[in-house]
Write a protein that holds these residues in place. Structure first.
Motif, PDB file in Angstrom:
ATOM      1  N   GLN A   1       0.835  -1.204   0.000  1.00 59.08           N
ATOM      2  CA  GLN A   1       0.000   0.000   0.000  1.00 59.08           C
ATOM      3  C   GLN A   1       0.873   1.258   0.000  1.00 59.08           C
ATOM      4  OE1 GLN A   1      -3.356   0.130  -0.309  1.00 59.08           O
ATOM      5  NE2 GLN A   1      -3.090   2.323  -0.488  1.00 59.08           N
ATOM      6  N   SER A   2       1.923   1.248   0.802  1.00 59.87           N
ATOM      7  CA  SER A   2       2.835   2.394   0.842  1.00 59.87           C
ATOM      8  C   SER A   2       3.510   2.603  -0.505  1.00 59.87           C
ATOM      9  CB  SER A   2       3.904   2.195   1.922  1.00 59.87           C
ATOM     10  OG  SER A   2       3.316   2.176   3.200  1.00 59.87           O
ATOM     11  N   LEU A   3       3.907   1.531  -1.143  1.00 57.31           N
ATOM     12  CA  LEU A   3       4.529   1.629  -2.465  1.00 57.31           C
ATOM     13  C   LEU A   3       3.560   2.212  -3.479  1.00 57.31           C
ATOM     14  CD1 LEU A   3       6.976   1.078  -4.263  1.00 57.31           C
ATOM     15  CD2 LEU A   3       6.109  -1.237  -4.598  1.00 57.31           C
TER      16      LEU A   3
ATOM     17  N   ASN B   1       1.089   4.208  -2.801  1.00 58.68           N
ATOM     18  CA  ASN B   1       0.936   5.623  -2.459  1.00 58.68           C
ATOM     19  C   ASN B   1       2.110   6.449  -2.991  1.00 58.68           C
ATOM     20  OD1 ASN B   1      -1.452   5.082  -1.140  1.00 58.68           O
ATOM     21  ND2 ASN B   1      -0.551   5.061   0.899  1.00 58.68           N
ATOM     22  N   VAL B   2       3.311   5.927  -2.847  1.00 54.80           N
ATOM     23  CA  VAL B   2       4.500   6.633  -3.352  1.00 54.80           C
ATOM     24  C   VAL B   2       4.431   6.752  -4.873  1.00 54.80           C
ATOM     25  CG1 VAL B   2       7.003   6.427  -3.662  1.00 54.80           C
ATOM     26  CG2 VAL B   2       6.000   6.089  -1.402  1.00 54.80           C
ATOM     27  N   GLU B   3       4.046   5.677  -5.547  1.00 53.65           N
ATOM     28  CA  GLU B   3       3.940   5.709  -7.010  1.00 53.65           C
ATOM     29  C   GLU B   3       2.879   6.707  -7.469  1.00 53.65           C
ATOM     30  OE1 GLU B   3       3.249   1.587  -7.911  1.00 53.65           O
ATOM     31  OE2 GLU B   3       5.395   1.121  -7.929  1.00 53.65           O
ATOM     32  N   ASN B   4       1.731   6.747  -6.772  1.00 57.03           N
ATOM     33  CA  ASN B   4       0.678   7.710  -7.114  1.00 57.03           C
ATOM     34  C   ASN B   4       1.146   9.140  -6.886  1.00 57.03           C
ATOM     35  OD1 ASN B   4      -1.156   5.759  -7.911  1.00 57.03           O
ATOM     36  ND2 ASN B   4      -2.119   5.625  -5.904  1.00 57.03           N
ATOM     37  N   THR B   5       1.858   9.362  -5.791  1.00 58.35           N
ATOM     38  CA  THR B   5       2.376  10.694  -5.501  1.00 58.35           C
ATOM     39  C   THR B   5       3.404  11.106  -6.550  1.00 58.35           C
ATOM     40  OG1 THR B   5       1.990  10.364  -3.134  1.00 58.35           O
ATOM     41  CG2 THR B   5       3.535  12.105  -3.757  1.00 58.35           C
ATOM     42  N   ALA B   6       4.261  10.195  -6.947  1.00 61.27           N
ATOM     43  CA  ALA B   6       5.259  10.501  -7.979  1.00 61.27           C
ATOM     44  C   ALA B   6       4.580  10.822  -9.308  1.00 61.27           C
ATOM     45  CB  ALA B   6       6.227   9.325  -8.148  1.00 61.27           C
ATOM     46  N   LYS B   7       3.518  10.104  -9.618  1.00 62.87           N
ATOM     47  CA  LYS B   7       2.770  10.363 -10.854  1.00 62.87           C
ATOM     48  C   LYS B   7       2.128  11.749 -10.808  1.00 62.87           C
ATOM     49  CE  LYS B   7      -0.979   8.507 -13.688  1.00 62.87           C
ATOM     50  NZ  LYS B   7      -2.026   7.484 -13.769  1.00 62.87           N
ATOM     51  N   LYS B   8       1.499  12.075  -9.673  1.00 62.49           N
ATOM     52  CA  LYS B   8       0.890  13.400  -9.529  1.00 62.49           C
ATOM     53  C   LYS B   8       1.947  14.503  -9.619  1.00 62.49           C
ATOM     54  CE  LYS B   8      -3.112  12.084  -6.769  1.00 62.49           C
ATOM     55  NZ  LYS B   8      -3.770  12.182  -5.458  1.00 62.49           N
ATOM     56  N   TRP B   9       3.105  14.276  -9.011  1.00 64.02           N
ATOM     57  CA  TRP B   9       4.181  15.263  -9.069  1.00 64.02           C
ATOM     58  C   TRP B   9       4.649  15.462 -10.511  1.00 64.02           C
ATOM     59  CZ3 TRP B   9       5.917  19.166  -6.559  1.00 64.02           C
ATOM     60  CH2 TRP B   9       7.165  19.713  -6.876  1.00 64.02           C
TER      61      TRP B   9
END
Length: 143
Positions: A68-70, A72-80
């Motif tokens: 789940q954390s991974l 979240n990090v991937e989604n955040t990187a995509k949004k960034w």
């Protein structure tokens, strides 16, 4: 398979082998008589199995949490990345518009030239109004 999962499987397999070996040695040594040590051995085997099951549950919980954390990090990187792309696109539009505006000079002559200049300015104004919404969305996104 991840290294952690492989180590976990190895630990479970080793624990099961130890339990089976303990059961085999206990049953062959004391096949005719039952004693308190058999009961203690059985209890320690049950305890070891409980610990292995607890370890398995803890590992599975940790694995889910890490997955789940991974995500979240991937989604955040995509949004960034999308944010940076949008920022670059808006900056390019500003630079291009500034170049167009810097080339415009006040014309005090022919009505045809004035009309042409007026149309160019009107186009820039229309495009600016269109981009205003995108700038507003970008500003809200950045908060």
């Amino acid at each position: 398979m991840s290294r952690g999962h492989s180590l976990y499987d190895t630990a479970i397999e080793t624990g099961n082998k130890l339990i089976r070996a303990e059961l085999n040695s206990t049953s062959s040594e004391h096949s005719l008589t039952a004693s308190k040590s058999d009961s203690a051995d059985s209890e320690s085997i049950v305890k070891a199995r409980r610990q292995l099951n607890s370890l398995k549950r803890d590992y599975e919980d940790l694995s889910r949490s890490l997955s789940q954390s991974l995500m979240n990090v991937e989604n955040t990187a995509k949004k960034w990345s999308q944010y940076c792309d949008r920022k670059n696109r808006l900056n390019s539009w500003i630079d291009e518009t500034e170049r167009h505006l810097s080339k415009i000079q006040i014309i005090s002559g022919d009505i045809t030239q004035r009309r042409s200049q007026f149309e160019r300015l009107k186009t820039i104004q229309t495009e600016s109004k269109r981009m205003e919404k995108e700038f507003h969305e970008f500003y809200q996104e950045s908060e």
